[in-house]
Design an enzyme around this catalytic site. Structure first.
Site, mmCIF file in Angstrom:
data_model
loop_
_atom_site.group_PDB
_atom_site.id
_atom_site.type_symbol
_atom_site.label_atom_id
_atom_site.label_comp_id
_atom_site.label_asym_id
_atom_site.label_seq_id
_atom_site.Cartn_x
_atom_site.Cartn_y
_atom_site.Cartn_z
ATOM 1 C CE LYS A 140 -0.261 1.958 -0.063
ATOM 2 N NZ LYS A 140 0.944 2.589 -0.626
ATOM 3 C CG ASP A 190 0.931 4.811 2.100
ATOM 4 O OD1 ASP A 190 1.639 4.981 1.103
ATOM 5 O OD2 ASP A 190 -0.151 5.420 2.248
#
Ligand code: NAI
Ligand code: AKG
Length: 448
Positions: free
Chosen positions: A125, A165
């Site tokens: 991430k 995201d």
């Protein structure tokens, strides 16, 4: 001595990263029976501790020029968490609350989510504390170009493949990919997913997280309640990518979407949102990039400032939190339970905090599916985008949709099969993901 005492050194080492520790504790709670296993418990504990340490955290400065000609700075990170199953895979988040701890929590979740998809993807991430709200188009573009100028050297289709995201949608992926191509002279490679359809993207990637969530919800409702989604009242939070496409698919199945929200307030549709209402929300968020309050009086619902779907006393059957972490706390969960909620299915990552999870668990009969299972359709279709890029082919929307449905059904099956005697879907999801990663790490000699 509690069975989770072996986490004490980790708690002390990372006490400054509470959301990361929360994700670890939640996972560990669901894995307790494995840790207590007479034969393999010690191995599972060692493997779990090994998984909590990222393989690599890249941290960099992102200078960018604002519209007044001033150079601003933000921090950027990429957490390359675990590559045992494949290239690091996971989104990029642009939000002022981003720090290395938040990205570690998201990267940790991503490891097990990606394992559940059955595709060869490791977990990662990244993102920045840059706040895209209120920034001009040019500022966002210049930020993305600079972010990629720092990150590109770590990316490769078989090493690390970011995507979107919070705060990173098709527009930002375009700017990031454009800069990647200029720096590397490489074309058409699956180095980012969520790309536009005519420059290497997959059909249905934008829709995949929301649609996949609703495919999972439909299955759970059919199997656990013996009902269909028709006329079911669903409270959705958020109004971004996941919330929009979850709402669209819910409407398609005849369910009633009674809320959407943003960080300022909530739109309540007592009789369910219409298609026109959904189009207005999409236009507001994707084109105008405005607040939901600007729709007050323009849609069939009412706008309530300063509230969320979980802070209002309302009757609904299903809660689909699709905004952000920890949006449902203990009080909200007690309200949900009091109002007769039948299921909580997470579109966001970790939207239900530890206390809220306990409230739901204690109620006993509320369906609870954690994000790492129910929102896995997004990264799943990202995996399919990587496959299409490798083959230099584009599948049809119908092909991708059918694979997405199969993937969600397969994840549901893994949750049921792994939940153990009297176990919940939540325990099943965590165990199935963990065991795949633990066994692969053992096979590769990374833990013993
Ligand atoms: N985009 C994707 O494919 C995937 C996203 N997710 C998760 O879904 C959630 C939403 O992400 P996206 O829809 O992609 O982002 P987005 O940027 O498109 O939308 C974010 C939404 O969350 C709301 N929000 C953000 N902070 C909030 C707060 N403090 N209180 C209330 N609302 C808040 C925003 O108003 C917006 O509606 C996040 O937790 C993300 O990690 C999970 C899997 C995949
Ligand atoms: O599609 C991807 O690679 C990332 C999706 C994501 O960030 C998530 O599942 O939370």
């Amino acid at each position: 001595m509690s069975n989770l005492d072996f986490l004490q050194p980790l708690r002390e080492k990372y006490s400054h990263e509470p959301t990361f520790l929360q994700a670890v504790e939640e996972m560990a709670m669901a894995l307790l029976p494995l840790f207590e296993d007479e034969k393999n418990g010690a191995f599972y504990k060692r493997a779990f501790v090994a998984m909590t340490e990222p393989e690599r955290v890249i941290s960099f400065r992102v200078p960018w020029e604002d519209d007044n000609g001033n150079i601003q700075f933000n921090r950027g990170w990429r957490v390359e968490f675990n590559s045992v199953l494949g290239p690091y895979k996971g989104g990029l988040r642009l939000h002022p609350t981003v720090d290395s701890g938040v990205l570690k929590f998201l990267g940790f979740e991503q490891i097990f989510k990606n394992a559940l998809t059955g595709l060869p993807m490791g977990g990662g991430k990244g993102g920045s504390d840059f706040n895209p709200k209120g920034k001009s188009e040019g500022e966002v573009r210049r930020f993305c170009v600079s972010f990629m100028t720092e990150l590109f050297r770590y990316l490769h289709p078989s090493t690390d493949v970011p995507a979107g995201d919070i705060g990173v949608g098709g527009r930002e992926i375009g700017y990031l990919y454009g800069q990647y191509k200029r720096l590397t002279n490489k074309h058409g490679e699956g180095v980012l997913t969520g790309k536009g359809l005519n420059w290497g993207g997959s059909p249905l990637r934008p829709e995949a997280t929301g649609y996949g969530l609703v495919y999972m919800t439909k299955l759970a409702v059919e199997k656990r309640l013996g009902r269909t989604l028709e006329a079911m009242r669903c409270a959705v939070s958020g109004s971004g990518n996941v919330a929009q496409f979850a709402s669209e698919k819910l409407l398609g199945y005849g369910a009633k979407v009674i809320t959407v929200s943003d960080s300022n307030g909530v739109l309540v549709f007592d009789d369910g949102m219409t298609q026109d209402d959904l189009h207005a929300v999409m236009e507001c968020k994707n084109v105008q990039r405005d607040r939901l309050r600007s729709l007050d009086g323009k849609v069939s619902g009412r706008y309530v400032d300063g509230e969320s779907p979980w802070s209002l006393d309302m009757k609904y059957d299903l809660a689909l939190p699709c905004a952000t972490q920890n949006e449902i706390d203990g009080d909200a969960a007690r309200r949900l339970v009091k109002n007769g909620v039948l299921g909580v299915l997470e579109g966001a990552n970790l939207p239900t905090n530890m206390e809220a999870q306990k409230v739901i668990r204690d109620k006993g009969d509320v369906i609870y599916v954690p994000g790492k299972a129910s929102n896995a359709g997004g990264v799943g279709v990202s995996g399919l985008e990587m496959s299409q890029n490798s083959q230099r082919l584009t599948w049809t929307r119908e092909e991708v949709d059918s694979k997405l449905k199969d993937m969600m059904a397969n994840i549901y099956k893994q949750m049921e099969n792994s939940s153990g005697k009297d176990g919940t879907l939540e325990e099943g999801a965590n165990r199935a993901g963990f065991l795949k990663v633990a066994e692969a790490m053992k096979d590769l000699g990374w833990v013993q």
